[in-house]
Design an enzyme around this catalytic site. Structure first.
Site, PDB file in Angstrom:
ATOM      1  N   GLY A 215       0.817  -1.218   0.000  1.00 51.76           N
ATOM      2  CA  GLY A 215       0.000   0.000   0.000  1.00 51.76           C
ATOM      3  C   GLY A 215       0.848   1.265   0.000  1.00 51.76           C
ATOM      4  O   GLY A 215       0.338   2.351  -0.240  1.00 51.76           O
TER       5      GLY A 215
ATOM      6  N   CYS B 284       0.766   6.134   0.928  1.00 53.37           N
ATOM      7  CA  CYS B 284      -0.599   6.616   1.158  1.00 53.37           C
ATOM      8  C   CYS B 284      -1.278   5.806   2.252  1.00 53.37           C
ATOM      9  O   CYS B 284      -1.806   6.348   3.217  1.00 53.37           O
ATOM     10  CB  CYS B 284      -1.402   6.557  -0.148  1.00 53.37           C
ATOM     11  SG  CYS B 284      -3.075   7.161   0.053  1.00 53.37           S
TER      12      CYS B 284
ATOM     13  N   HIS C 211     -30.126  22.529  -2.538  1.00 51.03           N
ATOM     14  CA  HIS C 211     -30.091  23.440  -1.383  1.00 51.03           C
ATOM     15  C   HIS C 211     -30.350  22.650  -0.108  1.00 51.03           C
ATOM     16  O   HIS C 211     -31.237  21.804  -0.099  1.00 51.03           O
ATOM     17  CB  HIS C 211     -31.169  24.520  -1.529  1.00 51.03           C
ATOM     18  CG  HIS C 211     -31.274  25.374  -0.305  1.00 51.03           C
ATOM     19  ND1 HIS C 211     -30.374  26.381  -0.034  1.00 51.03           N
ATOM     20  CD2 HIS C 211     -32.145  25.341   0.753  1.00 51.03           C
ATOM     21  CE1 HIS C 211     -30.692  26.957   1.120  1.00 51.03           C
ATOM     22  NE2 HIS C 211     -31.763  26.338   1.604  1.00 51.03           N
TER      23      HIS C 211
HETATM   24  C1  LIG Z   1       1.817  12.681   5.415  1.00 47.45           C
HETATM   25  C2  LIG Z   1       1.327  12.501   3.994  1.00 47.45           C
HETATM   26  C3  LIG Z   1       0.003  12.716   3.700  1.00 47.45           C
HETATM   27  C4  LIG Z   1      -0.461  12.559   2.396  1.00 47.45           C
HETATM   28  N1  LIG Z   1      -1.778  12.791   2.135  1.00 47.45           N
HETATM   29  C5  LIG Z   1      -2.226  12.673   0.887  1.00 47.45           C
HETATM   30  C6  LIG Z   1      -3.595  12.898   0.590  1.00 47.45           C
HETATM   31  O1  LIG Z   1      -4.398  13.207   1.469  1.00 47.45           O
HETATM   32  N2  LIG Z   1      -4.015  12.745  -0.696  1.00 47.45           N
HETATM   33  C7  LIG Z   1      -3.150  12.386  -1.686  1.00 47.45           C
HETATM   34  O2  LIG Z   1      -3.568  12.272  -2.839  1.00 47.45           O
HETATM   35  N3  LIG Z   1      -1.854  12.166  -1.440  1.00 47.45           N
HETATM   36  C8  LIG Z   1      -1.373  12.295  -0.176  1.00 47.45           C
HETATM   37  N4  LIG Z   1      -0.060  12.049   0.084  1.00 47.45           N
HETATM   38  C9  LIG Z   1       0.822  11.653  -1.038  1.00 47.45           C
HETATM   39  C10 LIG Z   1       0.640  10.167  -1.367  1.00 47.45           C
HETATM   40  O3  LIG Z   1       0.858   9.384  -0.213  1.00 47.45           O
HETATM   41  C11 LIG Z   1       1.609   9.772  -2.457  1.00 47.45           C
HETATM   42  O4  LIG Z   1       1.483  10.665  -3.522  1.00 47.45           O
HETATM   43  C12 LIG Z   1       1.324   8.365  -2.961  1.00 47.45           C
HETATM   44  O5  LIG Z   1       1.458   7.419  -1.922  1.00 47.45           O
HETATM   45  C13 LIG Z   1       2.300   8.018  -4.083  1.00 47.45           C
HETATM   46  O6  LIG Z   1       2.100   6.715  -4.474  1.00 47.45           O
HETATM   47  P1  LIG Z   1       3.238   5.911  -5.229  1.00 47.45           P
HETATM   48  O7  LIG Z   1       2.580   4.672  -5.699  1.00 47.45           O
HETATM   49  O8  LIG Z   1       3.915   6.751  -6.211  1.00 47.45           O
HETATM   50  O9  LIG Z   1       4.352   5.587  -4.119  1.00 47.45           O
HETATM   51  P2  LIG Z   1       4.269   4.965  -2.671  1.00 47.45           P
HETATM   52  O10 LIG Z   1       2.892   4.967  -2.145  1.00 47.45           O
HETATM   53  O11 LIG Z   1       5.311   5.653  -1.868  1.00 47.45           O
HETATM   54  O12 LIG Z   1       4.681   3.456  -2.879  1.00 47.45           O
HETATM   55  C14 LIG Z   1       5.963   3.069  -3.288  1.00 47.45           C
HETATM   56  C15 LIG Z   1       6.253   1.661  -2.796  1.00 47.45           C
HETATM   57  O13 LIG Z   1       7.468   1.204  -3.392  1.00 47.45           O
HETATM   58  C16 LIG Z   1       8.197   0.476  -2.429  1.00 47.45           C
HETATM   59  N5  LIG Z   1       9.606   0.498  -2.837  1.00 47.45           N
HETATM   60  C17 LIG Z   1      10.438   1.561  -2.921  1.00 47.45           C
HETATM   61  N6  LIG Z   1      11.640   1.201  -3.387  1.00 47.45           N
HETATM   62  C18 LIG Z   1      11.587  -0.131  -3.589  1.00 47.45           C
HETATM   63  C19 LIG Z   1      12.530  -1.096  -4.056  1.00 47.45           C
HETATM   64  N7  LIG Z   1      13.760  -0.757  -4.447  1.00 47.45           N
HETATM   65  N8  LIG Z   1      12.149  -2.385  -4.101  1.00 47.45           N
HETATM   66  C20 LIG Z   1      10.899  -2.753  -3.740  1.00 47.45           C
HETATM   67  N9  LIG Z   1       9.958  -1.889  -3.304  1.00 47.45           N
HETATM   68  C21 LIG Z   1      10.298  -0.595  -3.231  1.00 47.45           C
HETATM   69  C22 LIG Z   1       7.921   1.219  -1.143  1.00 47.45           C
HETATM   70  O14 LIG Z   1       8.164   0.378  -0.010  1.00 47.45           O
HETATM   71  C23 LIG Z   1       6.444   1.578  -1.301  1.00 47.45           C
HETATM   72  O15 LIG Z   1       5.606   0.594  -0.757  1.00 47.45           O
HETATM   73  C24 LIG Z   1       0.432  12.176   1.382  1.00 47.45           C
HETATM   74  C25 LIG Z   1       1.773  11.925   1.683  1.00 47.45           C
HETATM   75  C26 LIG Z   1       2.226  12.089   2.960  1.00 47.45           C
HETATM   76  C27 LIG Z   1       3.667  11.811   3.260  1.00 47.45           C
END
Ligand SMILES: Cc1cc2nc3c(=O)[nH]c(=O)nc-3n(C[C@H](O)[C@H](O)[C@H](O)COP(=O)(O)OP(=O)(O)OC[C@H]3O[C@@H](n4cnc5c(N)ncnc54)[C@H](O)[C@@H]3O)c2cc1C
Length: 467
Positions: free
Chosen positions: A46, A49, A448
């Site tokens: 997951g 996020c 409304h």
């Molecule tokens: C505090 C906070 C609040 C947020 N709130 C919101 C919100 O309300 N709404 C919103 O739209 N966005 C929000 N975001 C942003 C959102 O969480 C991210 O934009 C989103 O999770 C990006 O998804 P992603 O799939 O790109 O990466 P991620 O969700 O970061 O997933 C990447 C995955 O890759 C894995 N990984 C990394 N490198 C490797 C590797 N070499 N080998 C194997 N696995 C690896 C990681 O372990 C991770 O599980 C928030 C972020 C933060 C920090």
């Protein structure tokens, strides 16, 4: 179809690195099309996020809202007796229950997915078509990188001397900070700041820029500063020379602001100064995948990297920083690969929320961006004090505004800062997505009493922007 395997190597139709917001959904699309997929996740299913981003923060923000409303109960003629007290362990337990269910849902979905093999471990490229994970060498003609990002640690003087928190570690606290010092007055910092203030901590936000959320128009920043002021959150902007030290068991943040006290002393420091992509330990150099000077993977409009057969999705490509943009990246890639579409990331309309209370729903351009792009436009603007649903709810802070292009008659952008603003903004977003003229929404009859009801009215009150 089963993956071709020898003892320590296996060949798949596709490899996906990262089980964040794009990877699992893409795995479902690819396996659904008959492909074998290896999905590699090194930490928590997951991703950000679900585990340390949207889900835990919005769950805790919901607790903070209850505390806030309970303190205000008397204003509504409701008496609930004793003073409001917070149980930090119970807050955390509630948050962990919500997060745990979501994480398990992602993992179970992947593990039970036909033709998908899940690998737990750190993925590292060996060549453009080979990835090593925990001693196994996986190969595929197509590789999809969805590795996300992590909190950036700024090079500030004295940072190594203080035990700072980030968005992950702050979620593990089992007691409330006496005084939380938040470095960074943008989206993540502001959500934590208000949440902890409502839990009872003293909070100071320190921002380098001249105002909070400086990407937004000044009227929005100003309204947010007012909301924070009303809740007793201290804000120090223009802190151009932030530095740290410890004194008597407390953390001292030197802000060197032009006005006010030169130092802020707190019990905890949260760094919320941006994110960096998880691309530095991926072995991208073995695959010939180019990154920019911040480490973001270079992609074209269809999210192809500089190496044929490798795509980058989600936060790691620097083309979005949200869950919905990461998820949309999978729709672009899957649509183009499997459905014969020619979807492009530049066709996406920028939109996001800032989930303070009241929330900000944002779509499209700000006034400053519209001007910079040479648009001539008109603005509709209304304070939430003139939205009857907000008045009825006793939540009148904020404002809504919308920009309409003179030439195309289409909506360029909007901000709805107010109760329900994160939901109400979607009627504007959908009108923009339909490329319809603003009059389509202006003539719609809304229910409304709602906040959305005033958006057609707002479009009937357009004025030239203030100089
Ligand atoms: C505090 C906070 C609040 C947020 N709130 C919101 C919100 O309300 N709404 C919103 O739209 N966005 C929000 N975001 C942003 C959102 O969480 C991210 O934009 C989103 O999770 C990006 O998804 P992603 O799939 O790109 O990466 P991620 O969700 O970061 O997933 C990447 C995955 O890759 C894995 N990984 C990394 N490198 C490797 C590797 N070499 N080998 C194997 N696995 C690896 C990681 O372990 C991770 O599980 C928030 C972020 C933060 C920090």
């Amino acid at each position: 179809m089963s993956p071709a395997a020898t003892q320590n190597s296996a060949t798949f139709d596709a490899i996906i690195i990262g089980a964040g917001q794009a990877g699992p959904a893409l795995a479902a699309r690819l396996t659904g099309a008959g492909m074998t997929v290896a999905l590699i996740e090194r930490h928590l299913f997951g991703g950000t996020c679900v585990n340390t981003g949207c889900t835990p923060t919005k769950t805790l923000i919901a607790s903070a809202k209850v505390a806030h409303q309970a303190r205000r109960a008397g204003e509504f003629g409701v008496h609930i007796g004793a003073t409001v007290s917070i149980d930090p362990r119970a807050l955390k337990a509630r948050k962990e229950a919500v997060v745990g269910r979501s994480r398990a849902g992602v993992e179970n979905g992947l593990r039970s997915m036909e033709r998908c093999t899940v690998f737990k471990g750190h993925a590292h490229f060996q060549s453009p078509h080979q990835v090593r994970v925990e001693g196994a060498l996986l190969q595929a003609k197509r590789i999809f990188i969805n590795v996300g990002g992590r909190a950036r640690v700024p090079e500030l003087p004295g940072i190594e001397r203080v035990p700072y928190l980030n968005n992950s570690s702050i979620l593990e606290l089992e007691s409330l900070p006496r005084h939380l010092v938040v470095i960074g007055g943008s989206y993540i910092g502001l959500e934590f700041a208000q949440m902890f203030r409502r839990f009872g901590s003293a909070v100071t936000v320190i921002e380098k820029g001249p105002r909070l959320v400086w990407h937004e128009d000044p009227d929005i920043s100003e309204a947010i500063a007012g909301i924070f002021d009303n809740e007793g959150i201290a804000v120090r902007t223009g802190a151009e020379c932030i530095h740290f030290d410890t004194r008597g068991g407390e953390v001292v943040a030197g802000v060197s602001c032009k006005n006010g006290e030169p130092e802020v002393t707190g019990s905890h420091v949260l760094l919320a100064v941006g994110r960096r992509p998880n691309t530095d330990d991926l072995g991208l150099e073995h695959a010939g995948v180019a990154v920019d000077d911040q480490g973001y993977i270079t992609v074209d409009d269809e999210l192809r990297t500089t190496t044929p057969g490798i795509w980058a999705l989600g936060d790691c490509n620097g083309r979005g920083a949200f869950t919905h943009t990461a998820y949309n990246d999978h729709e672009i890639v899957a649509g183009n690969l499997l459905d014969g579409e020619s979807a492009k990331v530049t066709n996406r309309i920028a939109c996001y929320g800032l989930f303070i209370d009241p929330p900000l729903g944002r779509v499209g351009l700000t006034e400053a961006q519209a001007r910079a792009r040479g648009h001539r436009f008109r603005v509709g603007k209304r304070p939430m004090t003139r939205v009857s649903r907000a008045v009825e709810k006793g939540e009148t802070q904020g404002l809504m505004k919308v920009l309409v292009d003179d030439a195309s008659q289409q909506i360029l952008g909007a901000a709805v800062l107010g109760v329900g603003g994160d939901e109400a903004v979607h009627c504007i977003l959908d009108t923009m997505a339909a490329r319809a003229p603003f009059t389509t929404l202006k003539h719609a009859v809304h229910i409304h009493p709602t906040v959305s009801e005033l958006i057609p009215t707002l479009l009937g009150e357009l004025q030239p922007p203030a100089a």
